[in-house]
Design a protein around this motif. Structure first.
Motif, PDB file in Angstrom:
ATOM      1  N   VAL A 118      -6.897   3.787   9.713  1.00 32.77           N
ATOM      2  CA  VAL A 118      -7.246   5.088   9.139  1.00 32.77           C
ATOM      3  C   VAL A 118      -6.735   5.102   7.699  1.00 32.77           C
ATOM      4  CG1 VAL A 118      -6.890   7.576   9.215  1.00 32.77           C
ATOM      5  CG2 VAL A 118      -7.176   6.305  11.339  1.00 32.77           C
ATOM      6  N   SER A 119      -7.622   5.241   6.735  1.00 32.51           N
ATOM      7  CA  SER A 119      -7.255   5.359   5.321  1.00 32.51           C
ATOM      8  C   SER A 119      -6.356   4.193   4.896  1.00 32.51           C
ATOM      9  CB  SER A 119      -6.594   6.719   5.064  1.00 32.51           C
ATOM     10  OG  SER A 119      -6.447   6.978   3.693  1.00 32.51           O
ATOM     11  N   ALA A 120      -5.059   4.433   4.657  1.00 32.45           N
ATOM     12  CA  ALA A 120      -4.164   3.346   4.252  1.00 32.45           C
ATOM     13  C   ALA A 120      -4.138   2.224   5.276  1.00 32.45           C
ATOM     14  CB  ALA A 120      -2.753   3.880   4.039  1.00 32.45           C
ATOM     15  N   GLY A 121      -4.278   2.564   6.555  1.00 39.56           N
ATOM     16  CA  GLY A 121      -4.334   1.542   7.591  1.00 39.56           C
ATOM     17  C   GLY A 121      -5.524   0.632   7.433  1.00 39.56           C
ATOM     18  N   SER A 122      -6.622   1.165   6.911  1.00 35.55           N
ATOM     19  CA  SER A 122      -7.800   0.349   6.632  1.00 35.55           C
ATOM     20  C   SER A 122      -7.634  -0.434   5.336  1.00 35.55           C
ATOM     21  CB  SER A 122      -9.039   1.242   6.529  1.00 35.55           C
ATOM     22  OG  SER A 122      -9.320   1.878   7.753  1.00 35.55           O
ATOM     23  N   ILE A 123      -7.067   0.211   4.328  1.00 34.34           N
ATOM     24  CA  ILE A 123      -6.852  -0.452   3.039  1.00 34.34           C
ATOM     25  C   ILE A 123      -5.982  -1.693   3.210  1.00 34.34           C
ATOM     26  CG2 ILE A 123      -5.791  -0.201   0.764  1.00 34.34           C
ATOM     27  CD1 ILE A 123      -6.517   2.776   0.876  1.00 34.34           C
ATOM     28  N   ALA A 124      -4.881  -1.553   3.960  1.00 30.98           N
ATOM     29  CA  ALA A 124      -3.895  -2.633   4.090  1.00 30.98           C
ATOM     30  C   ALA A 124      -4.385  -3.795   4.935  1.00 30.98           C
ATOM     31  CB  ALA A 124      -2.593  -2.081   4.678  1.00 30.98           C
ATOM     32  N   ALA A 125      -5.525  -3.668   5.586  1.00 33.07           N
ATOM     33  CA  ALA A 125      -6.057  -4.771   6.386  1.00 33.07           C
ATOM     34  C   ALA A 125      -6.638  -5.874   5.512  1.00 33.07           C
ATOM     35  CB  ALA A 125      -7.125  -4.256   7.350  1.00 33.07           C
ATOM     36  N   ALA A 126      -6.942  -5.562   4.250  1.00 25.68           N
ATOM     37  CA  ALA A 126      -7.545  -6.531   3.340  1.00 25.68           C
ATOM     38  C   ALA A 126      -6.499  -7.499   2.797  1.00 25.68           C
ATOM     39  CB  ALA A 126      -8.215  -5.801   2.180  1.00 25.68           C
ATOM     40  N   ALA A 127      -6.977  -8.611   2.243  1.00 23.43           N
ATOM     41  CA  ALA A 127      -6.064  -9.540   1.571  1.00 23.43           C
ATOM     42  C   ALA A 127      -5.593  -8.957   0.243  1.00 23.43           C
ATOM     43  CB  ALA A 127      -6.745 -10.882   1.346  1.00 23.43           C
ATOM     44  N   THR A 128      -6.500  -8.292  -0.480  1.00 23.02           N
ATOM     45  CA  THR A 128      -6.195  -7.659  -1.762  1.00 23.02           C
ATOM     46  C   THR A 128      -6.780  -6.261  -1.759  1.00 23.02           C
ATOM     47  OG1 THR A 128      -6.307  -9.797  -2.897  1.00 23.02           O
ATOM     48  CG2 THR A 128      -6.416  -7.822  -4.275  1.00 23.02           C
ATOM     49  N   PHE A 129      -6.011  -5.295  -2.226  1.00 17.91           N
ATOM     50  CA  PHE A 129      -6.506  -3.924  -2.261  1.00 17.91           C
ATOM     51  C   PHE A 129      -5.991  -3.236  -3.514  1.00 17.91           C
ATOM     52  CE2 PHE A 129      -2.471  -3.696   0.080  1.00 17.91           C
ATOM     53  CZ  PHE A 129      -1.817  -2.661  -0.575  1.00 17.91           C
ATOM     54  N   VAL A 130      -6.545  -2.071  -3.812  1.00 21.90           N
ATOM     55  CA  VAL A 130      -6.063  -1.263  -4.922  1.00 21.90           C
ATOM     56  C   VAL A 130      -5.800   0.155  -4.440  1.00 21.90           C
ATOM     57  CG1 VAL A 130      -7.266  -2.609  -6.698  1.00 21.90           C
ATOM     58  CG2 VAL A 130      -8.406  -0.639  -5.669  1.00 21.90           C
ATOM     59  N   GLU A 131      -4.873   0.822  -5.133  1.00 18.52           N
ATOM     60  CA  GLU A 131      -4.564   2.226  -4.862  1.00 18.52           C
ATOM     61  C   GLU A 131      -4.036   2.832  -6.151  1.00 18.52           C
ATOM     62  OE1 GLU A 131      -5.189   4.868  -3.679  1.00 18.52           O
ATOM     63  OE2 GLU A 131      -4.147   5.118  -1.752  1.00 18.52           O
ATOM     64  N   THR A 132      -4.193   4.145  -6.304  1.00 21.18           N
ATOM     65  CA  THR A 132      -3.711   4.819  -7.507  1.00 21.18           C
ATOM     66  C   THR A 132      -2.459   5.617  -7.204  1.00 21.18           C
ATOM     67  OG1 THR A 132      -5.139   6.740  -7.101  1.00 21.18           O
ATOM     68  CG2 THR A 132      -6.010   4.981  -8.506  1.00 21.18           C
ATOM     69  N   TYR A 133      -1.586   5.703  -8.209  1.00 23.86           N
ATOM     70  CA  TYR A 133      -0.323   6.415  -8.091  1.00 23.86           C
ATOM     71  C   TYR A 133      -0.061   7.191  -9.388  1.00 23.86           C
ATOM     72  CZ  TYR A 133       0.612   3.419  -4.074  1.00 23.86           C
ATOM     73  OH  TYR A 133       0.525   2.769  -2.865  1.00 23.86           O
ATOM     74  N   THR A 134       0.636   8.297  -9.250  1.00 24.18           N
ATOM     75  CA  THR A 134       1.030   9.034 -10.448  1.00 24.18           C
ATOM     76  C   THR A 134       2.250   8.411 -11.095  1.00 24.18           C
ATOM     77  OG1 THR A 134       2.324  10.547  -9.054  1.00 24.18           O
ATOM     78  CG2 THR A 134       0.082  11.207  -9.621  1.00 24.18           C
ATOM     79  N   GLU A 135       3.048   7.685 -10.301  1.00 24.87           N
ATOM     80  CA  GLU A 135       4.203   6.959 -10.816  1.00 24.87           C
ATOM     81  C   GLU A 135       4.199   5.559 -10.223  1.00 24.87           C
ATOM     82  OE1 GLU A 135       7.738   9.065  -9.893  1.00 24.87           O
ATOM     83  OE2 GLU A 135       7.243  10.804 -11.125  1.00 24.87           O
ATOM     84  N   PRO A 136       4.759   4.586 -10.918  1.00 26.52           N
ATOM     85  CA  PRO A 136       4.803   3.229 -10.359  1.00 26.52           C
ATOM     86  C   PRO A 136       5.548   3.205  -9.040  1.00 26.52           C
ATOM     87  CG  PRO A 136       5.381   3.216 -12.686  1.00 26.52           C
ATOM     88  CD  PRO A 136       5.341   4.657 -12.262  1.00 26.52           C
ATOM     89  N   PRO A 137       5.032   2.530  -8.025  1.00 26.68           N
ATOM     90  CA  PRO A 137       5.722   2.435  -6.730  1.00 26.68           C
ATOM     91  C   PRO A 137       7.047   1.703  -6.865  1.00 26.68           C
ATOM     92  CG  PRO A 137       3.433   1.742  -6.578  1.00 26.68           C
ATOM     93  CD  PRO A 137       3.746   1.851  -8.031  1.00 26.68           C
ATOM     94  N   ARG A 138       7.987   2.057  -6.003  1.00 26.48           N
ATOM     95  CA  ARG A 138       9.312   1.434  -6.025  1.00 26.48           C
ATOM     96  C   ARG A 138       9.633   0.840  -4.663  1.00 26.48           C
ATOM     97  NH1 ARG A 138      12.768   6.280  -9.032  1.00 26.48           N
ATOM     98  NH2 ARG A 138      11.528   6.340 -10.943  1.00 26.48           N
ATOM     99  N   GLY A 139      10.518  -0.156  -4.690  1.00 26.95           N
ATOM    100  CA  GLY A 139      11.029  -0.721  -3.448  1.00 26.95           C
ATOM    101  C   GLY A 139      10.014  -1.502  -2.643  1.00 26.95           C
TER     102      GLY A 139
END
Length: 244
Positions: A130-151
């Motif tokens: 579902v949503s992120a669960g589908s995105i993360a199934a790929a070898a390479t994916f993209v997502e947008t953020y208002t701030e750079p992700p950490r950790g």
């Protein structure tokens, strides 16, 4: 392992029928494990996880009438002996991978050992994203953020892009992440959704241009079904395929 990658769960009869077809038996005879991990980085994440588990979320998944439903929390798995959880995953008919932050989810899929385990699961087991669960199934994916992700461990590239929405939003960080590699294409969910204003068709085309694989942009009435590497789009809505 088979896959049903959705934008917003089992939203219509066509997606429901596709899930039953992948399982090869009724949902009421199928055992599932629910993975809520991706939702925790958001404010109110624990409450949203409970809404999904209790069937009160807007994306139908846990409330479909499974024979049994367990919770698989990826952040706990590194501190648990594999003998305590791996057999449960191997026995499951379906892994229900919830939405949220795909970078956070992909990170914990690797750290927990689930990414390495997926290719060894039964061929008839079904990964339901579902949503992120589908995105993360790929070898390479993209997502947008208002701030750079950490950790986040593992490969990560980011660059700033500018796009316009009806509300006049501007700068966002477009991040390229490494997923589980369960499928050989990428998914951009929530196409043209009024509450996901950056997921316009124009933006989806721009994002897909940065992915070195075919990319399906799907709305909430659409899913991508995969059996033995054969891809089928199941839709009562709209979708687009972008070639690399």
């Amino acid at each position: 392992m088979r896959a049903l990658l959705t934008s917003s769960g089992i939203k219509n009869n066509s997606i429901h029928d596709a899930l039953v077809d992948l399982l090869g038996k009724p949902i009421t005879e199928s055992n599932a494990l629910f993975i809520p991990t991706a939702v925790y980085p958001f404010p109110g994440g624990p409450g949203m996880a409970w809404q999904a588990i209790s069937g009160k979320a807007s994306s139908p998944l846990c409330e479909l009438g499974w024979k049994s439903l367990g919770i698989l929390e990826l952040t706990a798995l590194p501190s648990i002996e594999e003998a305590a959880w791996v057999p449960t995953v191997r026995d499951a008919d379906a892994l229900l991978v919830w939405g949220g932050d795909p970078l956070f989810l992909a990170n914990w899929m690797r750290r927990s050992g689930l990414t390495g385990l997926l290719p060894t699961l039964r061929s008839e087991a079904v990964y339901v994203g579902v949503s992120a669960g589908s995105i993360a199934a790929a070898a390479t994916f993209v997502e947008t953020y208002t701030e750079p992700p950490r950790g986040i461990d593992g490969p990560l590239q980011s660059q700033e892009i500018v796009f316009a929405t009806p509300q006049g939003d501007v700068d966002r960080i477009l991040v390229t992440g490494q997923g589980a590699g369960l499928v050989d294409f990428a998914v951009i969910p929530h196409l043209e959704h009024p509450h996901h204003l950056d997921a316009s068709l124009a933006n989806a085309e721009r994002w897909a241009a940065r992915i070195p694989a075919p990319t399906y942009a799907i709305d909430d009435e659409t899913a991508v079904k995969v059996v033995d590497g054969i891809v089928e789009v199941v839709s009562e809505g709209q979708w687009r395929l972008f070639q690399p």
